[in-house]
Design a protein around this motif. Sequence first.
Motif, PDB file in Angstrom:
ATOM      1  N   TYR A  65       0.890  -1.279   0.022  1.00  0.00           N
ATOM      2  CA  TYR A  65      -0.068   0.109   0.001  1.00  0.00           C
ATOM      3  C   TYR A  65       0.837   1.074  -0.037  1.00  0.00           C
ATOM      4  O   TYR A  65       1.891   1.163   0.661  1.00  0.00           O
ATOM      5  N   LEU A  66       0.466   2.322  -0.856  1.00  0.00           N
ATOM      6  CA  LEU A  66       1.289   3.481  -1.051  1.00  0.00           C
ATOM      7  C   LEU A  66       0.876   4.677  -0.541  1.00  0.00           C
ATOM      8  O   LEU A  66      -0.234   4.807   0.150  1.00  0.00           O
ATOM      9  N   LYS A  67       1.815   5.392   0.103  1.00  0.00           N
ATOM     10  CA  LYS A  67       1.620   6.576   0.735  1.00  0.00           C
ATOM     11  C   LYS A  67       1.215   7.852  -0.504  1.00  0.00           C
ATOM     12  O   LYS A  67       0.096   8.738  -0.210  1.00  0.00           O
ATOM     13  N   LYS A  68       2.106   7.589  -1.528  1.00  0.00           N
ATOM     14  CA  LYS A  68       1.360   8.609  -2.576  1.00  0.00           C
ATOM     15  C   LYS A  68       1.113   7.746  -3.874  1.00  0.00           C
ATOM     16  O   LYS A  68       1.901   6.608  -4.135  1.00  0.00           O
ATOM     17  N   PHE A  69      -0.159   7.928  -4.480  1.00  0.00           N
ATOM     18  CA  PHE A  69      -0.722   7.027  -5.299  1.00  0.00           C
ATOM     19  C   PHE A  69      -1.414   7.857  -6.183  1.00  0.00           C
ATOM     20  O   PHE A  69      -1.948   8.901  -5.951  1.00  0.00           O
ATOM     21  N   SER A  70      -1.987   7.284  -7.404  1.00  0.00           N
ATOM     22  CA  SER A  70      -2.867   7.845  -8.618  1.00  0.00           C
ATOM     23  C   SER A  70      -4.247   7.530  -7.963  1.00  0.00           C
ATOM     24  O   SER A  70      -4.634   6.714  -7.406  1.00  0.00           O
ATOM     25  N   LYS A  71      -5.057   8.568  -8.476  1.00  0.00           N
ATOM     26  CA  LYS A  71      -6.444   8.408  -8.138  1.00  0.00           C
ATOM     27  C   LYS A  71      -7.255   7.937  -9.206  1.00  0.00           C
ATOM     28  O   LYS A  71      -7.175   8.519 -10.255  1.00  0.00           O
ATOM     29  N   LYS A 215      -9.852  -0.344  -0.839  1.00  0.00           N
ATOM     30  CA  LYS A 215      -8.539   0.271  -0.567  1.00  0.00           C
ATOM     31  C   LYS A 215      -8.417   1.035  -2.232  1.00  0.00           C
ATOM     32  O   LYS A 215      -8.346   0.436  -3.123  1.00  0.00           O
ATOM     33  N   ASN A 216      -7.743   2.475  -2.126  1.00  0.00           N
ATOM     34  CA  ASN A 216      -7.483   3.073  -3.274  1.00  0.00           C
ATOM     35  C   ASN A 216      -5.933   3.217  -3.493  1.00  0.00           C
ATOM     36  O   ASN A 216      -5.814   4.001  -4.298  1.00  0.00           O
ATOM     37  N   ASN A 217      -5.180   2.319  -2.724  1.00  0.00           N
ATOM     38  CA  ASN A 217      -3.663   2.811  -2.985  1.00  0.00           C
ATOM     39  C   ASN A 217      -2.903   1.673  -2.934  1.00  0.00           C
ATOM     40  O   ASN A 217      -1.692   1.554  -2.460  1.00  0.00           O
ATOM     41  N   ALA A 218      -3.411   0.621  -3.677  1.00  0.00           N
ATOM     42  CA  ALA A 218      -2.807  -0.492  -3.583  1.00  0.00           C
ATOM     43  C   ALA A 218      -1.804  -0.728  -4.953  1.00  0.00           C
ATOM     44  O   ALA A 218      -2.136  -0.064  -6.199  1.00  0.00           O
ATOM     45  N   LEU A 219      -0.560  -1.464  -4.657  1.00  0.00           N
ATOM     46  CA  LEU A 219       0.263  -1.517  -5.915  1.00  0.00           C
ATOM     47  C   LEU A 219       0.319  -2.985  -6.000  1.00  0.00           C
ATOM     48  O   LEU A 219       0.878  -3.650  -4.993  1.00  0.00           O
ATOM     49  N   ILE A 220      -0.191  -3.554  -7.121  1.00  0.00           N
ATOM     50  CA  ILE A 220      -0.088  -4.800  -7.160  1.00  0.00           C
ATOM     51  C   ILE A 220       1.013  -5.488  -8.035  1.00  0.00           C
ATOM     52  O   ILE A 220       1.256  -5.033  -9.075  1.00  0.00           O
ATOM     53  N   THR A 221       1.450  -6.654  -7.605  1.00  0.00           N
ATOM     54  CA  THR A 221       2.822  -6.970  -8.170  1.00  0.00           C
ATOM     55  C   THR A 221       2.446  -8.392  -8.706  1.00  0.00           C
ATOM     56  O   THR A 221       1.746  -9.263  -7.931  1.00  0.00           O
ATOM     57  N   LEU A 222       2.655  -8.918  -9.910  1.00  0.00           N
ATOM     58  CA  LEU A 222       2.242 -10.156 -10.645  1.00  0.00           C
ATOM     59  C   LEU A 222       3.461 -10.924 -11.106  1.00  0.00           C
ATOM     60  O   LEU A 222       4.234 -10.037 -11.750  1.00  0.00           O
TER      61      LEU A 222
END
Length: 426
Positions: A65-71, A215-222
């Motif tokens: 989860y990111l502190k700075k993220f795209s909306k 949640k609106n701040n997830a960074l998904i790694t595949l």
Amino acid sequence: MKKYLLLLLISIYSFSTAQEMEICKCNLLKKSEDSLNTFYSIYKFKPILKKNALKPQFDYISIKYLKKFSKSQDILDSVEIKINTEVSKIAPDTTYISYKIRDSIERIEYSKKYGDIPKPVIIKTGKLNGILAILYRTRYSFNPKYYLRISSDNGKNWKNYYTGLEGYKNYLFKSNSQYPLWKDHDNIQIEADIVRMIEEPLFPSSPFPKYETIKNNALITLSLKEILKDSDEDGINDIEEKLVYFTNPFSKDTDNDGINDFEDENPRYKNLDNDFTRLIEILRFGDYYSLTKNSNVRMDEFITDLKTVHEDIQRQIKNRETEFKPREKSFLDLLDFRVIVTDDENIRRMNTYGEKTIFLTSKEYLKYLKYNYGISYNPNYSRILKCDDKKDTYILTFDGLIRGETYIFIKVPEGWIVRVGSRWQT
């Protein structure tokens, strides 16, 4: 195109009708209907628990989860903006004209491509050590499937891989992410909202589902180790064969009909050509059959000539294509398919006339629903069953998205007498 025709029909016809006819006696059909009713009564939509939506669905997925993220609310759909701008210029309540505007603009916009993928469905592109990657979605109006397209020779040749994920179940990938698509040689990454469906579609009043953002701040790694597996090298990765197509990931030709699974219109079952398969093909693809004198307000009846079934259907398909000009084909069309649920062997082996179809038994469909949304969208055919009290007479029920019918079939020398009744329509 069929999607918008369907929405057009829904907007025009918002009523229910029912026709009744004398149904033949069939104890097996009663048991079949009872089983289907039990299935739908058990399957009552419940939103996934928030804690379960936050858990990665597969072990090749990791989340931070990111502190700075795209909306996601900052994402602009340029195609929809163009459509809405043009539609706003016409008079209200002109549904058909609105559809024509949408169709015209989409034809233009979807002809613009990166590699062989139309630009409107691309989420993110990236390049690492000479390897190109495109993360994109299919064109479904909701629950689009997420795919990865990769080229190792600077775009000359591409391979396609299903990620195992659908939009809104439970990730909404963000095209405005500032993170590069490639995390490293073995992983890709994309920002996402984690969401859950809270209300199913209801036709015709609410044809689209409703969602809640968790949640609106997830960074998904595949991890690419699993995603890139295509054991039989048929163009369908193992994930998609297991979760979507239900084909054999270790055989290029699951039904042994000489056609590669990716190219096969019916990859699980080799086609048959008999009186029953031709009958079902008429019901699914035929139009414009003249009703007999016995037809009335309670019952439609027509006679089919089995000798000319294939020619009749091909002619009618061409007539429809003349009336509604097909779109230019793209790679996305190869990924488009229909799911039909039936336990009848003849139905599963019918000719699909260019329409890619995955036939699933009722038990297989329960497994399908674990990873693919579609309880109310996929048609269900009962078995073709012999009537207990009438000679050479059979019965079949059909339940679809906006209509359902019961059919009686009577075998005659030239083909079948088909009686259509017990009809409901939304």
